[in-house]
Scaffold this active site. Structure first.
Site, PDB file in Angstrom:
ATOM      1  N   ARG A 193       2.033   6.498  16.674  1.00 50.87           N
ATOM      2  CA  ARG A 193       1.557   7.417  15.632  1.00 50.87           C
ATOM      3  C   ARG A 193       1.972   8.860  15.842  1.00 50.87           C
ATOM      4  NH1 ARG A 193       1.982   3.217  12.909  1.00 50.87           N
ATOM      5  NH2 ARG A 193       0.221   1.804  12.840  1.00 50.87           N
ATOM      6  N   ASP A 253       0.802  -1.223   0.000  1.00 55.62           N
ATOM      7  CA  ASP A 253       0.000   0.000   0.000  1.00 55.62           C
ATOM      8  C   ASP A 253       0.833   1.271   0.000  1.00 55.62           C
ATOM      9  OD1 ASP A 253      -2.932  -0.863   0.175  1.00 55.62           O
ATOM     10  OD2 ASP A 253      -1.927  -2.141   1.653  1.00 55.62           O
ATOM     11  N   ASP A 308      -5.702   5.077  12.953  1.00 57.72           N
ATOM     12  CA  ASP A 308      -4.377   5.633  12.670  1.00 57.72           C
ATOM     13  C   ASP A 308      -4.431   6.894  11.818  1.00 57.72           C
ATOM     14  OD1 ASP A 308      -3.008   3.847  14.264  1.00 57.72           O
ATOM     15  OD2 ASP A 308      -2.845   2.351  12.682  1.00 57.72           O
TER      16      ASP A 308
HETATM   17  N1  ARG Z   1      -6.703  -1.020  16.978  1.00 56.84           N
HETATM   18  C1  ARG Z   1      -5.365  -0.648  17.339  1.00 56.84           C
HETATM   19  C2  ARG Z   1      -5.272   0.833  17.531  1.00 56.84           C
HETATM   20  O1  ARG Z   1      -6.083   1.542  17.022  1.00 56.84           O
HETATM   21  C3  ARG Z   1      -4.331  -1.179  16.406  1.00 56.84           C
HETATM   22  C4  ARG Z   1      -4.486  -0.910  14.959  1.00 56.84           C
HETATM   23  C5  ARG Z   1      -3.266  -1.314  14.261  1.00 56.84           C
HETATM   24  N2  ARG Z   1      -3.367  -1.903  12.989  1.00 56.84           N
HETATM   25  C6  ARG Z   1      -3.417  -3.207  12.689  1.00 56.84           C
HETATM   26  N3  ARG Z   1      -3.089  -3.541  11.502  1.00 56.84           N
HETATM   27  N4  ARG Z   1      -3.769  -4.128  13.526  1.00 56.84           N
HETATM   28  O2  ARG Z   1      -4.373   1.320  18.164  1.00 56.84           O
END
Ligand code: ARG
Length: 403
Positions: free
Chosen positions: A97, A16, A126
């Site tokens: 992040r 991606d 994210d």
């Molecule tokens: N749900 C978690 C958060 O929002 C992790 C998201 C991360 N991405 C994944 N591909 N699992 O912090």
């Protein structure tokens, strides 16, 4: 025209974010794409990623080693805040992040870019954390999120990439969506989308299945200074080494797995599997040391602050006036949170079995049931008379009124 001239793109080396490079140039008229890959201790070689970005058409490919900053300036604050989103998730992905947002903004300012970009879709948390983090740090920068707009399926994305010489993933790519850094792994999608399906063993990489854990318990003693973990079993460790070592020890005993349905910022629920061995043990130990060193009212008041703090991390408000204000409160409370906590690891459990501190306000002469007891039992009577008076008055009145 073009949406921007020069863009710094957050880059992971995956399909991606790789497709984002030609897409930004071809479809959105961006002249130059500079990629930035952050090393947050995900245990992946970033050299090949750098190469790949250039092959995909980036003019420059930056790699930043930010693992130490990640632990010191992000994870340690979360530990001091005992931050657990919805009382369970220690925010291992969420904490990364705002740091990546900061690296993007710094790179954009250094390279004279007019925009930054990321490969997040429109359904996750994210994108919120990146966009809000970036606008907090530099409100003049544009944020481009091609994957939020391009509407391509996985197959279409791969086909688009192939037109620009981006190889489709060699091996059949994992059916899961996985995010990883030194603090943990977040795993979602595939069969995990059925909330009743037990996660297969293959989704885990940092923690052992109970059947494969040692048959003897192991004790670890974590030393804290002002709310920050500094040692394991009396031996001093730098922040990165401490997390890495504790991940190994706790993971070996099957400690650190979480399987939960969580409430995303964008209003949907998702099923997520986490493994965060060190972080969970450290939060538990830290909270315990606070119970030994903080007064009752500070301890209890802080619980509410902790919940707000966890929510603001989850919801992308790391760079916000609320976070700064709460940091001031939490920072003050940590001045006396030094000492050590003893933990017994066994078959997926991490039980706290001891704690000590030079600042302990646990007072044996007052707590004991033995002969040394200094507590004035008679004083309790007067205290209860006054404490209970409103209840007594209410009850008397209530009984009269009820007649
Ligand atoms: N749900 C978690 C958060 O929002 C992790 C998201 C991360 N991405 C994944 N591909 N699992 O912090």
């Amino acid at each position: 025209m073009g949406r921007a001239q020069r863009v710094v793109l957050a880059y992971s080396g995956g399909v991606d974010t790789s497709v984002c490079i030609p897409y930004l140039k071809e479809e959105w008229g961006v002249k130059e794409v500079i990629t930035l890959a952050a090393d947050l201790g995900q245990g992946e070689e970033l050299g090949p990623i750098q190469q790949k970005a250039l092959q995909c058409g980036a003019v420059e490919s930056l790699v930043e080693d930010a693992t130490e900053t990640f632990i010191k300036d992000y994870a340690f604050l979360a530990i001091q805040a005992n931050a657990l989103y919805e009382n369970r998730y220690p925010l291992s992905t969420a904490l990364a992040r705002p740091l990546i947002a900061k690296l993007l903004v710094e790179a954009a300012e250094k390279c004279g870019a007019d925009a930054v970009a990321h490969g997040c879709t429109g359904k996750g948390n994210d994108q919120v954390r990146f966009d809000v983090g970036i606008m907090a740090l530099n409100p003049n920068l544009k944020v481009l999120a091609p994957a939020r707009e391009w509407g391509m399926s996985r197959e279409e994305t791969i086909a688009y990439g192939e037109r620009f010489g981006i190889q489709s993933p060699v091996k059949k790519s994992s059916p899961y969506s996985i995010d990883r850094n030194i603090l943990g792994r977040s795993i979602e999608a595939g069969i995990l989308e059925d909330p009743m399906t037990e996660p297969p063993e293959e989704v885990y990489a940092m923690t052992k299945a109970i059947a494969d854990t040692p048959n003897e318990p192991e004790y670890v003693e974590i030393g804290f200074e002002r709310g920050i973990p500094v040692s394991i079993n009396g031996e001093a460790f730098n922040p990165v080494a401490l997390i890495a070592k504790l991940n190994d020890i706790a993971g070996k005993h099957g400690v650190g797995r979480i399987d939960m349905i969580e409430n995303r910022v964008v209003g949907i629920k998702s099923r997520e599997i986490y493994e965060t061995p060190a972080l969970l043990v450290l939060i538990d130990a830290h909270r315990d040391l606070e119970s030994l060193t903080l007064t009752a009212d500070v301890t209890q008041y802080k619980r509410g602050i902790e919940q707000t703090y966890s929510e603001l991390i989850y919801r992308g408000l790391w760079y916000s006036p609320l976070k700064e204000a709460l940091d001031a409160f939490i920072g003050k409370t940590q001045e006396r949170v030094s000492g050590s906590v003893r933990i017994k690891l066994f078959k997926g459990n991490a039980n706290i079995v001891g704690r000590q501190s030079p600042n302990s306000i646990y007072t044996p002469d007052l707590s004991t049931y033995g002969a040394e007891d200094q507590f004035d039992h008679k004083a309790a009577e007067g205290f209860i008379y006054i404490w209970g008076l409103p209840t007594k008055v209410w009850a008397q009145n209530h009984r009269l009124g009820a007649k």
